[in-house]
Design a protein around this motif. Structure first.
Motif, PDB file in Angstrom:
ATOM      1  N   PRO A  66       1.020   6.785  -9.984  1.00 42.03           N
ATOM      2  CA  PRO A  66       2.041   7.788 -10.286  1.00 42.03           C
ATOM      3  C   PRO A  66       2.661   8.400  -9.024  1.00 42.03           C
ATOM      4  N   PHE A  67       3.933   8.792  -9.138  1.00 40.38           N
ATOM      5  CA  PHE A  67       4.661   9.446  -8.061  1.00 40.38           C
ATOM      6  C   PHE A  67       5.376  10.670  -8.626  1.00 40.38           C
ATOM      7  N   ARG A  68       5.576  11.668  -7.771  1.00 40.19           N
ATOM      8  CA  ARG A  68       6.291  12.874  -8.207  1.00 40.19           C
ATOM      9  C   ARG A  68       6.811  13.597  -6.969  1.00 40.19           C
TER      10      ARG A  68
ATOM     11  N   TYR B 187      -1.566  14.804  -6.067  1.00 38.27           N
ATOM     12  CA  TYR B 187      -1.391  16.131  -5.473  1.00 38.27           C
ATOM     13  C   TYR B 187      -0.803  17.149  -6.436  1.00 38.27           C
ATOM     14  N   TYR B 188      -0.106  16.705  -7.476  1.00 42.13           N
ATOM     15  CA  TYR B 188       0.415  17.661  -8.449  1.00 42.13           C
ATOM     16  C   TYR B 188      -0.706  18.326  -9.239  1.00 42.13           C
TER      17      TYR B 188
ATOM     18  N   THR C   3       0.332  13.648   0.352  1.00 44.30           N
ATOM     19  CA  THR C   3      -0.490  12.460   0.589  1.00 44.30           C
ATOM     20  C   THR C   3      -1.893  12.844   1.016  1.00 44.30           C
ATOM     21  N   ARG C   4      -2.008  13.836   1.867  1.00 48.47           N
ATOM     22  CA  ARG C   4      -3.314  14.227   2.394  1.00 48.47           C
ATOM     23  C   ARG C   4      -4.226  14.781   1.296  1.00 48.47           C
ATOM     24  N   ALA C   5      -3.635  15.515   0.362  1.00 47.66           N
ATOM     25  CA  ALA C   5      -4.426  16.028  -0.761  1.00 47.66           C
ATOM     26  C   ALA C   5      -4.960  14.884  -1.613  1.00 47.66           C
ATOM     27  N   SER C   6      -4.112  13.886  -1.869  1.00 53.16           N
ATOM     28  CA  SER C   6      -4.542  12.738  -2.676  1.00 53.16           C
ATOM     29  C   SER C   6      -5.538  11.867  -1.929  1.00 53.16           C
ATOM     30  N   PHE C   7      -5.351  11.723  -0.635  1.00 54.22           N
ATOM     31  CA  PHE C   7      -6.222  10.924   0.232  1.00 54.22           C
ATOM     32  C   PHE C   7      -7.677  11.374   0.102  1.00 54.22           C
TER      33      PHE C   7
ATOM     34  N   PHE D 198       0.843  -1.192   0.000  1.00 53.38           N
ATOM     35  CA  PHE D 198       0.000   0.000   0.000  1.00 53.38           C
ATOM     36  C   PHE D 198       0.882   1.248   0.000  1.00 53.38           C
ATOM     37  N   TYR D 199       0.541   2.219  -0.853  1.00 49.19           N
ATOM     38  CA  TYR D 199       1.346   3.419  -1.013  1.00 49.19           C
ATOM     39  C   TYR D 199       0.630   4.669  -0.483  1.00 49.19           C
ATOM     40  N   SER D 200       1.424   5.513   0.155  1.00 46.10           N
ATOM     41  CA  SER D 200       0.930   6.841   0.532  1.00 46.10           C
ATOM     42  C   SER D 200       0.902   7.761  -0.688  1.00 46.10           C
ATOM     43  N   VAL D 201       1.670   7.438  -1.704  1.00 45.38           N
ATOM     44  CA  VAL D 201       1.885   8.229  -2.922  1.00 45.38           C
ATOM     45  C   VAL D 201       2.845   9.386  -2.642  1.00 45.38           C
TER      46      VAL D 201
END
Length: 494
Positions: free
Chosen positions: A388-390, A91-92, A81-85, A71-74
């Motif tokens: 995706p990650f950034r 989040y970008y 992470t909180r924005a994506s959550f 499991f990823y926090s991203v």
């Protein structure tokens, strides 16, 4: 009233207990609880094999559902992470580049907004870190620009909120340097008396009060509970320090995690007392990997977190910075005792909760997560969307068991491809072995970045006057520039 009406009324009153026995379409909407720790490492919980830190309540809860081992926090730091959550979007897309940058735009379609339309009571408790809570001051000073980054939960569709802007001490949260310009706000007003004692208990007090109120009002609820522990400043209370005598400074780290565990147990007991356990789904994770470098002697530091077998820690794109402990529990639906190794992330929360509750998604709004309910129910074994990650000069993608990290939009010479099925430490670059896969995943990353840039400028918002706070962050910032900044940094990002 005829006999049939009496029978229907009876079903309504006891539906919390026997909702899983009702035909499809007549089941009550499930309550949703989404919990997250701050800087908790993948290896810091018993259900992932930790033999020192005592987490019996979390371990017991995990046995009732599924442990999500991949499991990823991203985000490798907090705010992203909180924005994506809350949105199911990277989040970008929102300009939340790192901790204390940007904020959650009011135009975003969040879990709270989605469920409020379904008649849910909505509550957020603990850390916020998605904007300032005052238009004039911020815990991070004037550089945080509170006038333009004011984005509190009470203006983001939460009926009830008890939050701080950013991190506070895990013991006596209302005191000390972390509390300066960083009080708890209860429904928009700073609390009169600074909270003392165990911060996790302070948070859970308010969450439980909200849950009781929703149940008494006959409303389904969503409770987002974001603990501060074990983020710095790390301090454990006397009873928890006593549990870890002989562990030196690490006792504070271990103790504040056990304090979280106690409050999770308290929450579960409350759900039992209210008779809503069977109709409540719970999710648990962390916002990123553990703080700090690997210390030579863990007993001398409070940065004692474990990223398990993975390389890297907080602020790293390696799995130690973004793979976090995770679990999902939904009695009667998710098989107890499950361990699922399919890659998933916080991006999946919103579309999954949407499916669980019968809510609706917004049309023409790009989502980066997917509905993972079929995976949680054992009906599917593949995460269809790549993750995706950034962060800083890096971008990445997880597709099945493969992970690609790139540093330039045009130069592929530094690309790194890892096969996580046999290299969880990400030590062996297999780009030369799988060149076509690497090229295809690179194209996916660049396509995602182009899409995210359109989102960042507001293309999906029905707001003609929308303007992002900060300019778009291009991929490929020189690594030596990042290193110089890190060397001069006196304290880590949150």
């Amino acid at each position: 009233m005829n006999g049939w009406s009496l029978f229907v009324g009876f079903l309504f009153m006891v539906g919390t207990v026997c909702a899983d026995q009702l035909p499809d379409g007549q089941q009550e909407k499930p309550n949703i609880i989404l919990m997250m720790c701050d800087d908790l490492g993948w290896g810091d919980v018993g259900f992932n094999g930790n033999s020192i830190i005592q987490t019996p309540q979390l371990d017991h809860l995990a046995e009732k559902g599924a442990v999500l081992t991949h499991f990823y926090s991203v985000g490798p730091v907090c705010s992203p992470t909180r924005a994506s959550f809350l949105t199911g979007r990277h989040y970008y897309r929102m300009g939340v580049w790192t901790a204390n940058k940007g904020h959650l735009p009011k135009e975003e379609y969040t879990l709270a907004r989605m469920l409020k339309k379904q008649g849910y009571a909505t509550g957020h408790f603990g850390k916020w870190h998605l904007g300032t809570l005052s238009r004039t001051v911020s815990a991070k000073g004037k550089g945080r620009r509170p006038d333009v980054n004011f984005a509190p939960p009470w203006q983001r569709d939460y009926d009830e909120s008890f939050v701080t802007e950013s991190a506070v001490c895990t013991w006596d949260p209302g005191l000390g340097k972390r509390a300066v310009n960083n009080p708890y706000y209860h429904n928009g007003k700073p609390v009169d008396e600074p909270p003392v004692g165990c911060d996790s208990r302070v948070i859970m007090d308010k969450a439980i009060s909200f849950i009781r109120g929703a149940v008494n009002a006959g409303k389904p609820f969503v409770a987002v509970i974001w603990f501060h522990a074990p983020h710095e400043d790390i301090k454990a209370g006397p009873e928890y320090l006593k549990m870890y005598e002989g562990y030196g400074e690490a006792a504070h780290y271990y103790g504040c995690i056990t304090a979280v565990d106690d409050q999770v147990g308290r929450l579960c007991s409350e759900l039992e007392d209210l008779g809503i356990t069977e109709n409540t789904a719970l999710f648990f994770c962390s916002d990123n990997g553990p703080e700090g470098g690997e210390p030579e002697d863990r007993l001398k530091t409070r940065r004692a977190g474990s990223s398990g077998p993975f390389s890297g820690r907080k602020r790293s794109m390696f799995d130690g910075g973004v793979r976090v402990p995770g679990m999902a529990v939904w009695p009667g639906r998710i098989a107890p005792g499950s361990r699922i190794d399919v890659p998933m992330s916080v991006l999946d929360y919103l579309p999954t909760v949407c499916e669980m509750t019968g809510a609706e998604l917004l049309p023409n709004r790009e989502l980066d997560g997917q509905n993972i309910l079929p995976i949680l129910l054992g009906e599917q074994a593949v995460h269809e969307k790549s993750i995706p990650f950034r962060f800083r000069q890096y971008a990445g993608l997880v597709e099945g068991t493969f992970k690609l990290i790139i540093e330039s939009p045009t130069d592929a010479s530094s690309d790194r491809l890892f096969d996580l099925s046999n290299d969880v430490a990400e030590q062996n670059n297999v780009v030369s072995r799988y060149p076509e896969k690497a090229q295809r995943m690179r194209r996916q990353i660049l396509e995602f970045m182009a899409s995210a840039q359109k989102s960042h400028r507001g293309d999906e918002y029905d707001a003609g006057d929308y303007s992002p706070v900060d300019p778009w962050q291009e991929l490929g910032k020189p690594a030596d520039q990042v290193k110089r900044r890190m060397k001069s940094r006196k304290s880590g990002e949150e």
